[in-house]
Design an enzyme around this catalytic site. Structure first.
Site, PDB file in Angstrom:
ATOM      1  CB  THR A 171       0.571   6.061   4.168  1.00 20.09           C
ATOM      2  OG1 THR A 171       1.345   7.155   3.644  1.00 20.09           O
ATOM      3  CG2 THR A 171       1.514   4.980   4.682  1.00 20.09           C
ATOM      4  CG  ASP A 203      -3.238   1.669  -1.990  1.00 22.74           C
ATOM      5  OD1 ASP A 203      -4.412   1.491  -2.377  1.00 22.74           O
ATOM      6  OD2 ASP A 203      -2.805   1.207  -0.918  1.00 22.74           O
ATOM      7  CG  HIS A 231      -5.207  -1.745  -1.055  1.00 18.24           C
ATOM      8  ND1 HIS A 231      -5.496  -0.694  -0.214  1.00 18.24           N
ATOM      9  CD2 HIS A 231      -6.197  -2.642  -0.845  1.00 18.24           C
ATOM     10  CE1 HIS A 231      -6.598  -0.954   0.464  1.00 18.24           C
ATOM     11  NE2 HIS A 231      -7.043  -2.135   0.093  1.00 18.24           N
ATOM     12  CG  HIS A 239      -1.636  -1.156   1.609  1.00 12.92           C
ATOM     13  ND1 HIS A 239      -3.001  -1.230   1.463  1.00 12.92           N
ATOM     14  CD2 HIS A 239      -1.242  -2.354   2.123  1.00 12.92           C
ATOM     15  CE1 HIS A 239      -3.425  -2.427   1.866  1.00 12.92           C
ATOM     16  NE2 HIS A 239      -2.368  -3.123   2.263  1.00 12.92           N
ATOM     17  CD  GLU A 287      -0.973   1.249   4.462  1.00 13.30           C
ATOM     18  OE1 GLU A 287      -0.571   2.161   3.696  1.00 13.30           O
ATOM     19  OE2 GLU A 287      -2.147   0.873   4.525  1.00 13.30           O
TER      20      GLU A 287
END
Length: 307
Positions: free
Chosen positions: A82, A193, A183, A80, A145
């Site tokens: 953030t 993302d 993601h 991912h 992340e």
């Protein structure tokens, strides 16, 4: 001697106070430990009594606990960005109960890695999504992340730390190369993302995720003579660079886009969203819901790797 002991004690207490004061997450760490203990207690409790409202089951007289078991292990890694302004903001977001979001790891722009959850616990990072036949990705994956606002490039220090972490996780849990995904891959149309600047090709070269081969463009006609090229390197002939091949220059592929995307893992219930997710990962330019001839060649090459 008493004065010495008293001084030592005061120094010890002061160090504890300073330690707690310098850790901004001391309070939420206590909540984390409490929640972990509750889960551990649940695992150690055998259901000798059924909860109210459940149909009665004919349990045997004695509990016979098996000796053959271990913890579940993650089989996917989902990456991912953030989409927040700073690492500190993300860590705060993941330590507040009302946000209801979390990840196993967060990596800062400077390469610092924060592990926020034991790998065997289920983080809340994937949300509603699907990859192949897996519909509960939170239960089957690790979430990582990367501190990035969603538009900027990823720093070399950050990517270097990510690769080091992925090497550990891949070896520790024997995660297949194809199961390192984004993601946006599992949630087409809902998530975007990591952003198009993410170096998926570099990760694939390191063994995390798949990438397409250098693809030969079947026929390009120049000065009446057939020439061959590929999608990554322009063809140079007699000092002239062959122009970008047009649709008519490319051989027709036999690939069924919907079938190919499904084999890779994408949810094709919304084809436009699935194509956008595919292009965000593998094309990283002109991210739209249409597949041109080059995109189809890449798709054909890739889906064979996932079969």
């Amino acid at each position: 001697m008493n004065m010495l002991l008293r001084s030592t004690y005061l120094i010890f207490v002061a160090s504890l106070v300073i330690s707690c004061a310098t850790n901004p997450y001391a309070a939420t760490n206590k909540i984390h430990k409490k929640q972990s203990k509750l889960l551990t207690d649940q695992l150690n409790t055998f259901p000798t009594e059924q909860p109210e409202g459940e149909a009665l089951l004919p349990y045997g007289e004695h509990w016979a606990g098996t000796t053959n078991f271990n913890l579940r292990k993650p089989n996917f890694v989902i990456l991912h960005h953030t989409a927040q302004d700073s690492l500190a903001q993300t860590l705060t977001t993941f330590t507040k109960v009302p946000t209801q979001v979390s990840a196993h790891y967060v990596i800062g722009k400077n390469g610092e890695i924060y592990q926020m959850l034991n790998d065997y616990y289920r983080a809340w990072h994937a949300g509603a999504g699907k990859w192949g036949n897996t519909t509960d990705l939170n239960s089957a994956s690790l979430g990582i992340e990367l501190d990035n606002n969603g538009f900027e490039p990823f720093s070399p220090l950050q990517i270097n730390s990510l690769i080091k972490l992925l090497k550990v996780l891949k070896e520790r849990y024997n995660i297949p190369a194809a199961n390192f995904i984004g993601h946006s891959d599992i949630a087409p149309g809902r998530k975007v993302d990591p952003n198009p600047k993410f170096p998926w090709k570099l990760l694939a070269e390191e063994g995390f995720g798949l990438w397409y081969d250098e693809i030969e463009v079947p026929v390009i006609v120049l000065d009446g003579r057939p020439k061959t090229g590929n999608l990554n390197i322009p063809v140079v002939t007699e000092g002239n660079i062959v122009p970008e091949p047009t649709e008519s220059d490319l051989a027709t592929t036999s690939v069924d886009p919907k079938m190919a995307l499904r084999i890779i893992g994408y949810d094709t219930s919304n084809m436009e969203a699935a194509i956008k997710a595919f292009k965000l990962h593998f094309i990283q330019s002109e991210v739209n819901g249409e597949l041109n001839a080059m995109d189809l060649l890449i798709l054909e090459n890739l889906y064979k790797k996932y079969m």
